[in-house]
Design a protein around this motif. Structure first.
Motif: not given
Ligand code: CO8
Length: 256
Positions: A22-24, A55-57, A59-65, A106-108
């Motif tokens: 649910e949080k990818l 699911g569909k990911a 890992a979509a990266g580090a948890d931005i929240n 990202g982190g994924g």
């Molecule tokens: N963190 C937290 N929550 C996330 C993340 C994430 N990285 N990616 C997706 N989610 C959550 C969404 O907030 C959403 O939650 P909710 O339903 O509660 O609102 C749920 O997952 C589904 O996501 P979407 O609705 O956005 O799904 P879409 O199919 O519309 O989009 C995408 C898919 C394109 C993948 C989109 O979710 C997205 O852009 N995600 C973020 C990708 C990103 O920017 N990743 C990089 C993160 S930063 C990082 O990885 C830094 C690494 C270094 C850190 C060092 C310290 C650990």
């Protein structure tokens, strides 16, 4: 475990599934800690580890929240811990296959790059979109990505944050194979079984020698290879493998 599943679907093959679809499968500290404790067990029990995502990911990266709530000082710990964990995966005594089923961002993507081999589903997508968030990669991409795809391509991906599909990832050397989505796990298990059939000490030494290319120059690396290969030559498995060939039979490796 709440964030991951740890299973042994085949003899000596471990499967870690990131399990927060649910949080990818965003990688928060809890997820990373669960992966870490799973690794301790897996290294003892398995000969190959496969990591995938539910699911569909992948890992979509580090948890931005989680990231958004951290102070700069706290970020240092997160970044160091993520880096330590990726190094732990990279240096695990057994091979690790990333079964990239969807988004690896990202982190994924950094987690996938810490694995030894990456097999991608046709649905996989890769990218380092950190700069879009005003941050930069912090758990390995600036170092591992250039080593896989070359410095120019790594710069292009990091500077633009472009998301690429599995075929492009294969073309630039970020993944080793692309397979139909439905065949992803089957193919990963096929590779894992082949590896699990090899002598475990040889796999361990070969992985160490190959990983040494990251830290050693050619001369030192070649000396290291001679040392490890010589050590391995004294094992029972080496004797068995050579003898079995001459006796025209299948070898029986014991990991000794
Ligand atoms: N963190 C937290 N929550 C996330 C993340 C994430 N990285 N990616 C997706 N989610 C959550 C969404 O907030 C959403 O939650 P909710 O339903 O509660 O609102 C749920 O997952 C589904 O996501 P979407 O609705 O956005 O799904 P879409 O199919 O519309 O989009 C995408 C898919 C394109 C993948 C989109 O979710 C997205 O852009 N995600 C973020 C990708 C990103 O920017 N990743 C990089 C993160 S930063 C990082 O990885 C830094 C690494 C270094 C850190 C060092 C310290 C650990």
């Amino acid at each position: 475990m709440e964030r991951i599943l740890l299973e042994y679907p085949e003899k000596e093959i471990a499967l870690i599934t990131l399990n927060r679809p649910e949080k990818l499968n965003a990688l928060d500290t809890k997820t990373r800690m669960e992966i870490s404790s799973a690794l301790d067990e897996v290294e003892e029990r398995a000969r190959v580890l496969i990591i995938t995502g539910k699911g569909k990911a992948f890992a979509a990266g580090a948890d931005i929240n989680e990231l958004s709530k951290r102070t700069p000082f706290e970020y240092i710990r997160l970044s160091k811990y993520g880096t330590w964990l990726n190094n732990r995966i990279e240096n695990l005594d057994i091979p690790v296959i990333a079964a990239v089923n969807g988004y690896a961002l990202g982190g994924g993507c950094e987690l996938a790059m810490a694995c030894d081999i990456r097999i991608a589903s046709e649905r996989a997508k890769f990218g380092q979109p950190e700069l879009n968030l005003g941050i930069m990669p912090g758990v390995g991409a600036t170092q591992r990505l250039p080593r896989l795809v070359g410095l120019g391509m790594a710069k292009k991906l990091v500077f633009t944050g472009e998301i690429i599909d599995a075929h492009e990832a294969f073309r630039i050397g970020l993944v080793e194979e692309v397979v139909e989505h439905e065949r992803l796990m089957e193919r990963c298990f096929e590779i894992a079984k082949t590896i699990a059939g090899k002598p475990p000490l040889a796999i361990k030494m070969a992985k160490r020698a190959l990983n040494a290319t990251r830290t050693m120059g050619l001369e030192d690396g070649l000396r290291y290879e001679v040392a490890l290969a010589s050590l391995l030559f004294s094992t029972e498995d080496a004797k068995e493998g050579l003898r079995a060939f001459l006796e025209r039979r299948e070898p029986e490796f014991k990991g000794k």
